[in-house]
Design an enzyme around this catalytic site. Structure first.
Site, mmCIF file in Angstrom:
data_model
loop_
_atom_site.group_PDB
_atom_site.id
_atom_site.type_symbol
_atom_site.label_atom_id
_atom_site.label_comp_id
_atom_site.label_asym_id
_atom_site.label_seq_id
_atom_site.Cartn_x
_atom_site.Cartn_y
_atom_site.Cartn_z
ATOM 1 N N ASP A 1 -80.137 71.243 -48.095
ATOM 2 C CA ASP A 1 -79.295 70.220 -47.469
ATOM 3 C C ASP A 1 -78.273 70.825 -46.509
ATOM 4 O O ASP A 1 -78.036 70.277 -45.443
ATOM 5 C CB ASP A 1 -78.566 69.407 -48.550
ATOM 6 C CG ASP A 1 -79.456 68.310 -49.094
ATOM 7 O OD1 ASP A 1 -80.104 67.619 -48.294
ATOM 8 O OD2 ASP A 1 -79.525 68.146 -50.325
ATOM 9 N N CYS B 1 -79.536 78.055 -54.515
ATOM 10 C CA CYS B 1 -80.749 77.473 -55.082
ATOM 11 C C CYS B 1 -81.598 76.771 -54.039
ATOM 12 O O CYS B 1 -82.586 76.123 -54.366
ATOM 13 C CB CYS B 1 -80.394 76.525 -56.235
ATOM 14 S SG CYS B 1 -79.230 75.247 -55.744
ATOM 15 N N HIS C 1 -93.560 64.871 -53.591
ATOM 16 C CA HIS C 1 -94.071 65.038 -54.951
ATOM 17 C C HIS C 1 -95.277 65.991 -54.961
ATOM 18 O O HIS C 1 -95.397 66.866 -55.808
ATOM 19 C CB HIS C 1 -94.484 63.659 -55.481
ATOM 20 C CG HIS C 1 -94.935 63.666 -56.889
ATOM 21 N ND1 HIS C 1 -94.102 63.369 -57.939
ATOM 22 C CD2 HIS C 1 -96.132 63.990 -57.444
ATOM 23 C CE1 HIS C 1 -94.770 63.487 -59.062
ATOM 24 N NE2 HIS C 1 -96.007 63.855 -58.795
ATOM 25 N N GLU D 1 -73.425 72.166 -50.470
ATOM 26 C CA GLU D 1 -74.530 71.776 -49.590
ATOM 27 C C GLU D 1 -74.083 70.835 -48.470
ATOM 28 O O GLU D 1 -74.903 70.340 -47.714
ATOM 29 C CB GLU D 1 -75.683 71.175 -50.409
ATOM 30 C CG GLU D 1 -75.297 70.096 -51.386
ATOM 31 C CD GLU D 1 -76.480 69.596 -52.215
ATOM 32 O OE1 GLU D 1 -77.638 69.875 -51.885
ATOM 33 O OE2 GLU D 1 -76.227 68.899 -53.214
HETATM 34 C C1 PEP Z 1 -80.618 71.987 -51.827
HETATM 35 O O1 PEP Z 1 -80.217 71.001 -51.187
HETATM 36 O O2 PEP Z 1 -80.639 73.137 -51.352
HETATM 37 C C2 PEP Z 1 -81.131 71.855 -53.204
HETATM 38 C C3 PEP Z 1 -81.450 72.905 -53.908
HETATM 39 O O3 PEP Z 1 -81.278 70.619 -53.719
HETATM 40 P P1 PEP Z 1 -82.422 69.571 -53.308
HETATM 41 O O4 PEP Z 1 -83.513 70.317 -52.608
HETATM 42 O O5 PEP Z 1 -82.862 68.969 -54.594
HETATM 43 O O6 PEP Z 1 -81.696 68.610 -52.419
HETATM 44 MG MG MG Z 2 -79.675 69.176 -52.100
#
Ligand code: PEP
Ligand code: MG
Length: 585
Positions: A459, A506, A193, A435
């Site tokens: 991930d 992302c 956080h 992912e």
């Molecule tokens: C990811 O896993 O790359 C992602 C963008 O999602 P998070 O970081 O929320 O798991």
């Molecule tokens: Mg993720």
């Protein structure tokens, strides 16, 4: 005192040079004082006054945060207010004052310590969250009983770098951006956080420093490099000079970069890609637009479910998604459905304890098991889709069966709305996050039934390399440029393109400028990242030609180790933009 270099986990970019303000080591120890029977009512009313005063403080802070940062940030304090209403705790204190005949501050402190130690022994993420709430509120009450004023970060009256073991959500939320130059913490990871808040406040931060509070004293001169994770205590004059030059350079560069805000993310020979923002809160809209994003490539909706005692209703979610759709108009907003579990837990839903939560009951697996919760979100999203350009994206898809089941629930939700004559965008795009390695390896199959892909490398890297993304001890193995990861990414992009769909990314690695070169060369269509990184990556994209980056990608893919790829890409980046990346401190 000679220079000491500490290395932590980079959490939010930027350089800060300033004195340390070691935060959180306040002495609230209390002695036991006997009282007479006649003093008992007085002690009890002192306790009640302290509870009322604490309640007023928390409500005032909650209001201030909600006004400055948005209502969601203020909801952190709902849990704190609940602690104040805990009858068991209050009654135990009162009955012990009567029985033991000791001053209430001592009794309260004992009861509080006992509570915290009981919670600490239970291995449960939800209860762990409760310990920090109990401690936070407990210290406030104790301070009021002792008549002490709290050293809040909001009261900091000089510019300093905050050094803390950890920062509670209320600490980060009450930070004054003009005075807190940066912060460093002993614990925490990139996705904690604290790190998320630092990025949205645009304050440089390093977390997971382990021994920061042990090695840094109040007033020590510090350099914090939030991009590399280095924290330098008592820097030598030469080090200081190098960082001062670097800081000045970053300031100059960011001024130049703001001129790119309204320009497209397009290569010198006219290949256009999409550059978008990752957001955690709907009120980040202004910052996203200010950094010149084409839209939102990832809205992590689980933050909407956090720091509250109940699940958000369909109407509440609808209002938030509508606000986003309205603000971005024709620009796209990809809303990722609930990604709970793993390292993200909420107070309103008790997850079972698991041996390997990252490989357990999380994300789409949880949503498919709880269609009641999932469809509430889907209906809210569909309803909001008539107000703008919303798209739906499922997290943690591991194969085509899950994709089909999730899409079937979208269809069911559409049917439910149709029967009630509630309008929605019937053509809304539904895409998959890639992912999980099995999804990457079967991306040709998934591409036939997905409107788009977004590669979630945060991930994907941990699953492909078997490296827990939150464990600082094995962080050296968490390599975005590992050839195994790059091959998966390349396969996904190619499979998506063969099926005629857009492929975005992302995960955090897309905001590393040298890696952006490689991804552009591999043909990635959408680059989605924290708002703070958008202009830098836009600049990289606008500085190259398509052939140039294709050549870079081809060569990078022949290399055999992550380090080789990393060195190669950094060298290329320095050659392309020597003024910016030529010399690092
Ligand atoms: C990811 O896993 O790359 C992602 C963008 O999602 P998070 O970081 O929320 O798991
Ligand atoms: Mg993720």
């Amino acid at each position: 005192m000679s220079e000491v270099i500490l290395k932590g986990i980079p959490a939010a970019p930027g350089i800060a040079i300033g004195p340390a303000h070691v935060f959180g080591h306040e002495d609230l120890s209390v002695e036991s004082h006997p009282i007479t029977e006649g003093q008992v009512p007085l002690e009890i009313s002192r306790f009640e006054d302290a509870l009322i005063q604490t309640r007023q403080e928390i409500i005032a802070l909650q209001k201030k945060i909600a006004q400055e940062m948005g209502v969601e940030h203020g909801e952190v304090f709902d849990a704190h207010l609940l602690v104040l209403e805990d009858r068991t705790l209050i009654e135990e204190v009162i009955s012990r004052v009567k029985k033991d005949r000791l001053a209430v501050d001592f009794i309260f402190n004992e009861v509080l310590q006992h509570y915290a130690s009981v919670f600490a022994r239970i291995e449960d993420e939800y209860l762990k969250e409760r310990i920090s709430d109990i401690n936070d509120v407990g210290r406030r009450i104790l301070r009021n009983l002792l008549g002490r004023k709290r050293t809040v970060l909001a009261d900091l009256d000089y510019q300093a770098v905050i050094v803390a073991h950890d920062l509670s959500p209320s600490d980060t939320a009450s930070m004054h951006k003009n005075r807190v130059m940066a912060f460093v913490t002993d614990i925490g990871g990139k996705t904690s956080h604290t790190a998320i808040m630092a990025k949205s406040l645009e304050i440089p931060a390093v977390v997971g420093l382990e021994s920061g509070t042990a090695q840094i004293k109040n007033g020590d001169p510090l350099i914090v490099d939030g991009s590399s994770g280095f924290v330098i205590v008592a820097p030598d004059p030469e080090t200081l000079k190098r960082y001062e030059i670097q800081e000045e350079k970053i300031r100059g560069i960011s001024q130049v970069l703001t001129t790119l805000k309204d320009l497209p993310a397009e290569t010198r020979d006219g290949t256009r890609v999409v550059i978008s923002a990752n957001i955690e809160f709907p009120d980040e809209v202004a910052s996203v637009l200010q950094h010149g994003a084409d839209g939102v490539g990832l809205y992590r909706t689980e933050y909407f479910y956090m720091n509250r005692k109940d699940l958000p209703t369909e109407d509440e979610q609808y209002a938030a998604y509508k606000q986003l759709a309205d603000s971005f108009k024709e620009r796209h907003v990809i809303i990722r459905t609930l990604d709970l579990g793993g390292d993200k837990f909420v107070s309103s839903f008790q997850f079972p304890k698991e041996m390997s939560p990252f490989m357990g009951w999380r994300a789409i697996r949880f949503c498919l098991a709880r269609p009641d919760i999932f469809k509430m979100q889907l209906r809210a999203l569909l309803r909001a889709s008539v107000h703008g350009n919303l798209k739906i994206m499922f997290p943690m898809i591991s194969g085509i069966d899950e994709m089909r089941q999730a899409k079937a629930l979208v269809e069911e939700s559409k049917g439910e709305l149709q029967r009630k004559n509630i309008p929605f965008n019937t053509q809304i795009e539904v895409g998959a996050m890639i992912e999980v390695p099995s999804a990457a390896l079967t991306s040709d199959v998934l591409a036939k039934e997905s409107a788009f892909f977004s590669i979630g490398t945060n991930d994907l890297i941990q699953y492909a390399l078997a490296v827990d993304r939150t464990n600082e001890k094995i962080a050296y193995l968490y390599e975005p440029t590992h050839p195994g990861v790059l091959r998966l990414v390349k396969d996904v992009i190619e499979a998506g393109h063969r099926a005629g769909i857009r492929v975005g990314m992302c995960g955090e690695m897309v905001s590393e400028p040298e890696i952006a070169l490689l991804l552009l060369g591999m043909g990635l269509d959408e680059f989605s990242m924290p708002s703070v990184s958008i202009l830098e990556i836009k600049n990289v994209i606008r500085s190259v030609t398509r052939d140039q980056v294709r050549g870079i990608a081809e060569e990078a893919l022949t290399l055999t180790t992550g380090l080789q790829v990393d060195d190669f890409l950094k060298r290329k980046l320095r050659e392309i933009l020597p003024d910016i990346y030529g010399q690092q401190p």
